[in-house]
Structures are given as structure tokens and as C-alpha cells.
Design an enzyme around this catalytic site. Structure first.
Site, PDB file in Angstrom:
ATOM      1  N   CYS A  83      39.296  36.063  34.389  1.00 17.19           N
ATOM      2  CA  CYS A  83      38.429  34.995  33.881  1.00 17.19           C
ATOM      3  C   CYS A  83      38.638  33.696  34.656  1.00 17.19           C
ATOM      4  O   CYS A  83      39.771  33.303  34.928  1.00 17.19           O
ATOM      5  CB  CYS A  83      38.691  34.752  32.400  1.00 17.19           C
ATOM      6  SG  CYS A  83      38.196  36.126  31.337  1.00 17.19           S
ATOM      7  N   GLN A 285      26.358  49.669  34.978  1.00 13.14           N
ATOM      8  CA  GLN A 285      26.595  48.264  34.651  1.00 13.14           C
ATOM      9  C   GLN A 285      27.628  48.146  33.526  1.00 13.14           C
ATOM     10  O   GLN A 285      27.584  48.886  32.545  1.00 13.14           O
ATOM     11  CB  GLN A 285      25.295  47.592  34.220  1.00 13.14           C
ATOM     12  CG  GLN A 285      24.297  47.384  35.353  1.00 13.14           C
ATOM     13  CD  GLN A 285      24.651  46.214  36.259  1.00 13.14           C
ATOM     14  OE1 GLN A 285      25.725  45.614  36.150  1.00 13.14           O
ATOM     15  NE2 GLN A 285      23.758  45.893  37.179  1.00 13.14           N
ATOM     16  N   CYS A 410      24.439  41.424  42.247  1.00 13.40           N
ATOM     17  CA  CYS A 410      25.594  40.781  41.622  1.00 13.40           C
ATOM     18  C   CYS A 410      26.203  39.729  42.543  1.00 13.40           C
ATOM     19  O   CYS A 410      27.248  39.171  42.241  1.00 13.40           O
ATOM     20  CB  CYS A 410      26.643  41.830  41.245  1.00 13.40           C
ATOM     21  SG  CYS A 410      27.276  42.785  42.638  1.00 13.40           S
TER      22      CYS A 410
END
Length: 453
Positions: A83, A285, A410
Site C-alpha cells: 500500500c 483481474q 493497468c
């Protein structure tokens, strides 16, 4: 102008965020990149690395916090490489990702499309259907977690907020088994050990779970036979346990050899109303519900009719093309991974879709073959890997002269580059829309509509 030096302390206002999630400030005209900051922060920054035209820094003191800043809800977010945005609000994250896309198409592509409203994600936690956990040796003990930022040092942590809770439970059960039996973890320095990665997949609708253990040698992997039985007994949603062999000194996680020790090596799920079979090597995905919204928009861009021929390049297991197959006369899918093509064919059969042809091969080479045999699709959908399309693929896409090309990517930087090439080849970049399939990370998906001039 005074040059910046390593260990200098400066006051710095953060005015932007880079594509990789670092904050950006400027000091005497020099860009300074700082992790874990928000636009609007004013910090005391220590310079840690100096380059010819920019520097890297770290926050020594937060002097004035941005209104976008929030407390991270993950204990390892400062160290884990997953993250990038746990320290800012999700609204601020969406603004940043939308700007990433616009900047790429404006600056790299030098294009002027209509930018549609960014599609944020309803669920910012527990949304992933796939996780890959590196396993490492720590003084004789196997540890598991996620790679630290810009390194292969494993941050030992299994309860990632992005993954389903059951993934953590499965991984902890596996690691208990591994350490109780002293099964050696892979050591990247000595190139020794057996277990390299734990790779999990889960159907968002079906709940079926795949456990894939990546090992260095299948001949030594019988030590996991008992584990497979125990996993199936403890976790009723596990449908298959697979061994994957990867003996190479490489950053690539999966090798080409597989052995299913429970089940047939696949799980089933639903995507856009179709039943889908998924194998370890198949692209699928990671955020099912958000991907369905993305594919719906791609279908709207495609403007298909029952007389249309649709070419789906980089088709993976066929999910995008099959979601539109009932709207067209013929669907042709192209994918370089044979296992994914096998899945795509099985998926078409399982859904009674008979107007399909799936071909295994390099997108550029197969596009040439299709062109030379006279195929002239009305619409091409291209969903390449992060590196984007090669020149040959783009040229043959344009040579086939479809009315519309819908690109899904992406990586907005390579998408902008490829769309600029298609503009040179006779196409107009009409519309661009961002979709957040990867909340709290720096990644973002983009869908683009191009039409023939």
C-alpha cells in the site's frame, strides 16, 4: 543557488504525488521525492539521496499536516511495499490517481481526449481475490509476508487488509505446518530451500479457493501431500491444492510445471454473468466486482452489434470477450499463455457460447496472421500487460482497420504511449476513464476509446 547535499535538513511543502505514490516538493527548483506524505503537508525533510536533477528525502518532522492526511490503519504500512496511500483519505487517493492518468495522456501521449469521471471502488478493504506471499528463511525459521518497499526483504505479516480474512488463516496454517516439520524456506542468496511462495486465489462469487505452493523442486515436494489433505479438511472452501515448480534464480513467481495434489488445479467463479474456470497461470483481474464495472464500460465504448466481429487481444481466460460474445457475430481471442487459452475455450463451452475462436500466440504475430487471412474486425479490445503493446501489434491492429479500438491498461503511461502511436496510425483518442481496481496502492486501471479517423 545552493546545491542540496545528503543529510541536509530543509523545509518542504508537498505539492504533488508521483505515480509510485511518493510526495513531490520543490526546493530551489529541484524536485524532492518523499514517501508517506500528502499534498499540502509541510515537513522538515532530510535529504537521503542526491541525483543530478532531483533528490530523495524523508520526513523528520511533520510541521503542518494536510487536510488529506489520515492515520494509517495497518501496522506495517510504513514498511510493506504493497500500500502507498494508507496515510491519506480515499477521496484524495482517487484525485491523485485521476491526475496520474490525465498527466500521462496530456504529457506523454500529447493527446486531448474527453476525461470521464473517475470510478472509485466501493470496497477499499478485503477486495482482492488473489494474493502471493513470499516465503523466506530467517535464521532457520520460515517466515512469510510481503516484500518491503524496493527490496526482497520479507516483512513478516499475514493479515493484510486488502485480502480476504480466510487467506490469513490459510497462510498461518501452512506456515505452522512448514515450521513444525522444518521444511526449508527458499533463500535468495544461497539459492537453497524448497518453499518459495504461497499463492492463493478465491472466487468472489463462488467462494472456491485455490492454494498454490511454489517450490524449487517437485521431486522433493511430497512433504506437502499431508498438508494438502489437512488444508482440505480444515477449510471447506478449498477446491484445489497445486504445486508449481520454479527452480530459477528469478523475480518471476511462477514456473511452467504444475502438479495438482488435490482437485484438478482450477477453481470456478462468475464474471459478468459467465461461469469462469481459473488456473494458477491464468490472468484474472484481482478485484472482481470493480472489474465488472470496467468491462461494462469497455462494452459501452465498443458499441457492438450482432453483425460485429470482435478481436480480443491479450484475452487471458476470455473474461472480457466472453462478456460481450452474445452481442456479436464472432469473437476471436488471442493470448500467449496456453493454459489461459485452454481456460478460455472451456469457459466458452461452459457458457454455451459457440461463436468463438481462441488462438495461442504472441499478440503481434497472431495479429499479422489474422490480417493476412483477411480478418477485418469491427472492434478490437486490447488488454496488455504493464509493458503495453509492441509496435508490431499496434501496426497490425491499425492495418485491420477496425472502427473502434478499446484499450484497457493497468499502466497509464504505456497506455498513453500506445495510444499516441495509434494516433499516428490513423486513430483518434476519444475518451479516457480511470477505474480503481487497487485501492490503497499506487496502481490504477484505465479504459480508452479510440476511433478510426
Amino acid at each position: 543557488m545552493e546545491d542540496l547535499k545528503k543529510n541536509d535538513l530543509i523545509d518542504l511543502e508537498i505539492t504533488d504525488i508521483s505515480n509510485d505514490g511518493n510526495g513531490v516538493g520543490h526546493y530551489n527548483g529541484i524536485a524532492v521525492f518523499v514517501p508517506a506524505v500528502a499534498v499540502g503537508d509541510v515537513i522538515e525533510c532530510r535529504i537521503v539521496k542526491v541525483r543530478s536533477s532531483f533528490c530523495y528525502g524523508r520526513t523528520e518532522k511533520l510541521k503542518h499536516p494536510s487536510q488529506d492526511r489520515v492515520e494509517s490503519d495497518c501496522p506495517v504500512s510504513k514498511h510493506c511495499g504493497g500500500c502507498s496511500f494508507r496515510h491519506i483519505s480515499y477521496e484524495a487517493e482517487c484525485r491523485a490517481k485521476d491526475k496520474f492518468i490525465r498527466d500521462s495522456f496530456d504529457r506523454i501521449g500529447k493527446l486531448s481526449p474527453e476525461y470521464m469521471e473517475f470510478c472509485g471502488c466501493k470496497d477499499t478493504d478485503l477486495y482482492r481475490n488473489k494474493a502471493q506471499y513470499p516465503v523466506a528463511d530467517d535464521n532457520g525459521k520460515a517466515v512469510c509476508g510481503f516484500y518491503a518497499k524496493r527490496s526482497h526483504r520479507v516483512v513478516e505479516y499475514t493479515r493484510c487488509r486488502l485480502q480476504p480474512v480466510i487467506f490469513s488463516e490459510i497462510v498461518e496454517f501452512i506456515m505452522g505446518y512448514v515450521n513444525d516439520r522444518h521444511i526449508p524456506a527458499y533463500n535468495e542468496i544461497s539459492l537453497t530451500g524448497l518453499l518459495r511462495h504461497i499463492y492463493l486465489r478465491r472466487g468472489a462469487y463462488s467462494g472456491e479457493i485455490m492454494v498454490c505452493l511454489v517450490v524449487t523442486d517437485l521431486k522433493k515436494a511430497s512433504v506437502f501431500d499431508k498438508l494438502a489433505i489437512l488444508l482440505k479438511e480444515k477449510f471447506s472452501d478449498i477446491r484445489t491444492v497445486v504445486l508449481n515448480e520454479n527452480p530459477k534464480n528469478t523475480n518471476v513467481i511462477l514456473g511452467s510445471r504444475m502438479k495438482a495434489i488435490v482437485g484438478d488445479g482450477t477453481i470456478n467463479d462468475t464474471m459478468c454473468g459467465n461461469n469462469i474456470s481459473i488456473s494458477p497461470l491464468s490472468f484474472y483481474q484481482v478485484n472482481t466486482h470493480q472489474a465488472e464495472l470496467l468491462y461494462k464500460k469497455a462494452g459501452e465504448f465498443a458499441q457492438l452489434s450482432h453483425d460485429s466481429t470482435l478481436l480480443d487481444l491479450y484475452c487471458g481466460t476470455g473474461t472480457i470477450g466472453l462478456s460481450m460474445a452474445r452481442q456479436v457475430k464472432k469473437l476471436i481471442g488471442v493470448e500467449v499463455i496456453q493454459a489461459a487459452i485452454d481456460n478460455a475455450k472451456a469457459n466458452a463451452k461452459a457458457n454455451d457460447i459457440t461463436n468463438t475462436e481462441f488462438i495461442c500466440g504472441d499478440a503481434g504475430k497472431i495479429a499479422q496472421v489474422l490480417y493476412e487471412r483477411g480478418e477485418r474486425p469491427d472492434v478490437i479490445i486490447a488488454d496488455p500487460a504493464r509493458k503495453g503493446c509492441d509496435r508490431a501489434s499496434l501496426e497490425y491492429m491499425a492495418k485491420m482497420s477496425p472502427d473502434r479500438i478499446v484499450m484497457i491498461s493497468c499502466n497509464h503511461t504505456t497506455a498513453a504511449r500506445d495510444c499516441a502511436i495509434l494516433a499516428e496510425l490513423g486513430y483518434t483518442c476519444d475518451k479516457v476513464m480511470g477505474f480503481d481496481l487497487f485501492p490503497r496502492t499506487s496502481h490504477v486501471e484505465t479504459v480508452v476509446l479510440l476511433s478510426r479517423k
